[in-house]
Write a protein that holds these residues in place. Structure first.
Motif, PDB file in Angstrom:
ATOM      1  N   GLU A   1       0.846  -1.191   0.000  1.00 21.48           N
ATOM      2  CA  GLU A   1       0.000   0.000   0.000  1.00 21.48           C
ATOM      3  C   GLU A   1       0.879   1.237   0.000  1.00 21.48           C
ATOM      4  N   VAL A   2       0.362   2.318  -0.586  1.00 21.37           N
ATOM      5  CA  VAL A   2       1.057   3.598  -0.561  1.00 21.37           C
ATOM      6  C   VAL A   2       0.301   4.478   0.437  1.00 21.37           C
ATOM      7  N   ASN A   3       1.025   4.983   1.423  1.00 26.51           N
ATOM      8  CA  ASN A   3       0.384   5.696   2.532  1.00 26.51           C
ATOM      9  C   ASN A   3       0.287   7.200   2.347  1.00 26.51           C
ATOM     10  N   HIS A   4       1.253   7.782   1.637  1.00 27.54           N
ATOM     11  CA  HIS A   4       1.293   9.238   1.567  1.00 27.54           C
ATOM     12  C   HIS A   4       1.926   9.685   0.255  1.00 27.54           C
ATOM     13  N   VAL A   5       1.428  10.805  -0.267  1.00 24.72           N
ATOM     14  CA  VAL A   5       2.028  11.468  -1.422  1.00 24.72           C
ATOM     15  C   VAL A   5       2.099  12.963  -1.133  1.00 24.72           C
ATOM     16  N   ALA A   6       3.083  13.619  -1.725  1.00 21.97           N
ATOM     17  CA  ALA A   6       3.241  15.065  -1.553  1.00 21.97           C
ATOM     18  C   ALA A   6       3.918  15.624  -2.797  1.00 21.97           C
ATOM     19  N   TRP A   7       3.701  16.903  -3.043  1.00 20.62           N
ATOM     20  CA  TRP A   7       4.377  17.614  -4.111  1.00 20.62           C
ATOM     21  C   TRP A   7       5.631  18.261  -3.543  1.00 20.62           C
ATOM     22  N   ALA A   8       6.691  18.308  -4.358  1.00 19.80           N
ATOM     23  CA  ALA A   8       7.942  18.953  -3.926  1.00 19.80           C
ATOM     24  C   ALA A   8       8.622  19.576  -5.136  1.00 19.80           C
ATOM     25  N   ARG A   9       9.378  20.650  -4.876  1.00 20.23           N
ATOM     26  CA  ARG A   9      10.171  21.246  -5.950  1.00 20.23           C
ATOM     27  C   ARG A   9      11.349  20.338  -6.259  1.00 20.23           C
ATOM     28  N   ARG A  10      11.616  20.139  -7.522  1.00 20.81           N
ATOM     29  CA  ARG A  10      12.746  19.304  -7.911  1.00 20.81           C
ATOM     30  C   ARG A  10      14.035  20.077  -7.680  1.00 20.81           C
ATOM     31  N   ALA A  11      14.984  19.427  -6.995  1.00 24.56           N
ATOM     32  CA  ALA A  11      16.231  20.113  -6.639  1.00 24.56           C
ATOM     33  C   ALA A  11      17.460  19.242  -6.863  1.00 24.56           C
ATOM     34  N   ASP A  12      17.362  18.211  -7.703  1.00 23.62           N
ATOM     35  CA  ASP A  12      18.511  17.332  -7.917  1.00 23.62           C
ATOM     36  C   ASP A  12      19.338  17.808  -9.114  1.00 23.62           C
ATOM     37  N   ARG A  13      20.430  17.118  -9.371  1.00 21.70           N
ATOM     38  CA  ARG A  13      21.341  17.509 -10.455  1.00 21.70           C
ATOM     39  C   ARG A  13      20.727  17.344 -11.840  1.00 21.70           C
ATOM     40  N   GLY A  14      19.722  16.481 -11.978  1.00 26.17           N
ATOM     41  CA  GLY A  14      19.093  16.257 -13.274  1.00 26.17           C
ATOM     42  C   GLY A  14      18.099  17.330 -13.668  1.00 26.17           C
ATOM     43  N   LYS A  15      17.867  18.260 -12.782  1.00 28.55           N
ATOM     44  CA  LYS A  15      16.906  19.341 -13.041  1.00 28.55           C
ATOM     45  C   LYS A  15      17.440  20.253 -14.136  1.00 28.55           C
ATOM     46  N   GLU A  16      16.528  20.662 -15.025  1.00 34.17           N
ATOM     47  CA  GLU A  16      16.924  21.587 -16.091  1.00 34.17           C
ATOM     48  C   GLU A  16      17.171  22.967 -15.498  1.00 34.17           C
ATOM     49  N   GLU A  17      18.256  23.593 -15.913  1.00 33.83           N
ATOM     50  CA  GLU A  17      18.637  24.918 -15.408  1.00 33.83           C
ATOM     51  C   GLU A  17      17.542  25.937 -15.704  1.00 33.83           C
ATOM     52  N   GLY A  18      17.160  26.685 -14.702  1.00 30.55           N
ATOM     53  CA  GLY A  18      16.168  27.741 -14.854  1.00 30.55           C
ATOM     54  C   GLY A  18      14.726  27.259 -14.879  1.00 30.55           C
ATOM     55  N   MET A  19      14.499  25.968 -14.763  1.00 32.53           N
ATOM     56  CA  MET A  19      13.140  25.424 -14.798  1.00 32.53           C
ATOM     57  C   MET A  19      12.627  25.185 -13.378  1.00 32.53           C
ATOM     58  N   GLU A  20      11.376  25.514 -13.140  1.00 30.03           N
ATOM     59  CA  GLU A  20      10.719  25.230 -11.866  1.00 30.03           C
ATOM     60  C   GLU A  20       9.982  23.915 -12.016  1.00 30.03           C
ATOM     61  N   GLU A  21      10.677  22.819 -11.822  1.00 28.42           N
ATOM     62  CA  GLU A  21      10.046  21.508 -11.962  1.00 28.42           C
ATOM     63  C   GLU A  21       9.490  21.053 -10.623  1.00 28.42           C
TER      64      GLU A  21
ATOM     65  N   VAL B   1       8.007  17.473  -8.495  1.00 27.23           N
ATOM     66  CA  VAL B   1       7.976  16.015  -8.449  1.00 27.23           C
ATOM     67  C   VAL B   1       6.946  15.579  -7.412  1.00 27.23           C
ATOM     68  N   VAL B   2       6.577  14.303  -7.491  1.00 22.23           N
ATOM     69  CA  VAL B   2       5.701  13.690  -6.490  1.00 22.23           C
ATOM     70  C   VAL B   2       6.557  12.764  -5.642  1.00 22.23           C
ATOM     71  N   VAL B   3       6.400  12.854  -4.339  1.00 24.60           N
ATOM     72  CA  VAL B   3       7.118  11.985  -3.403  1.00 24.60           C
ATOM     73  C   VAL B   3       6.086  11.070  -2.763  1.00 24.60           C
ATOM     74  N   SER B   4       6.381   9.760  -2.731  1.00 27.78           N
ATOM     75  CA  SER B   4       5.450   8.805  -2.125  1.00 27.78           C
ATOM     76  C   SER B   4       6.161   7.943  -1.090  1.00 27.78           C
ATOM     77  N   THR B   5       5.389   7.497  -0.093  1.00 31.33           N
ATOM     78  CA  THR B   5       5.895   6.560   0.913  1.00 31.33           C
ATOM     79  C   THR B   5       4.929   5.398   0.995  1.00 31.33           C
TER      80      THR B   5
END
Length: 168
Positions: free
Chosen positions: A129-149, A151-155
């Motif tokens: 089962e998936v208990n929780h989901v949340a929206w978050a700003r993408r902040a990893d190295r794969g993020k496109e420069e200058g883009m506000e991407e 992501v969805v985080v799930s537990t």
């Protein structure tokens, strides 16, 4: 969680968000996700307290504004509203992660909006089962420069935290 309420014998979990006005999402054991709108208080409404200038009343009236398309086959544990895009992500006992988008009704006499499913992922945490989901700003190295991407985080019950990039 903002609060809970009993509805048709099934428990609902609520999350309060201000996206395009005072609205609230509720996720339910019956597999539904509802959108609620807070009704404005009438200025001429009588106060139940003679100390109304001192004591703030907490009574609020919420009306069901709509329901998201039913994509879950078991209870929905969590619904999260993106503050950036207004999209909604849900998850629950069926292990499914679903993303919805609110759009203006097209070609209909009735004005307003409707919710559409834009993507869904079955078995997000395998058989668990998936208990929780949340929206978050993408902040990893794969993020496109200058883009506000975003992501969805799930537990899930598998003990893992997963990050999902939406391919829309």
């Amino acid at each position: 969680i903002f609060g809970t309420r009993e509805g048709k014998g099934k428990e609902e979990w609520m999350e309060r968000r201000r996206v395009a006005g005072p609205r609230l999402l509720s996720a339910s054991q019956d597999g539904t996700v509802r959108v609620w709108r807070k009704m404005p208080r009438r200025k001429d409404a009588p106060s139940s307290s003679k100390w109304s200038t001192i004591i703030v009343e907490t009574r609020e009236e919420w009306v069901e504004e709509g329901r998201l398309p039913e994509e879950h086959v078991r209870g929905v544990y969590c619904a999260a509203w993106s503050q950036r895009t207004g999209r909604v992500v849900t998850t629950g006992a069926d292990g499914r992660v679903v993303v919805y988008e609110e759009t203006w009704k097209e070609g209909e006499e009735e004005e307003g909006t409707e919710w559409k499913t834009i993507t869904k992922l079955d078995g997000a945490h395998g058989v668990y089962e998936v208990n929780h989901v949340a929206w978050a700003r993408r902040a990893d190295r794969g993020k496109e420069e200058g883009m506000e991407e975003e992501v969805v985080v799930s537990t899930g019950d598998d003990g893992e935290v997963k990050v999902w990039k939406l391919q829309l």
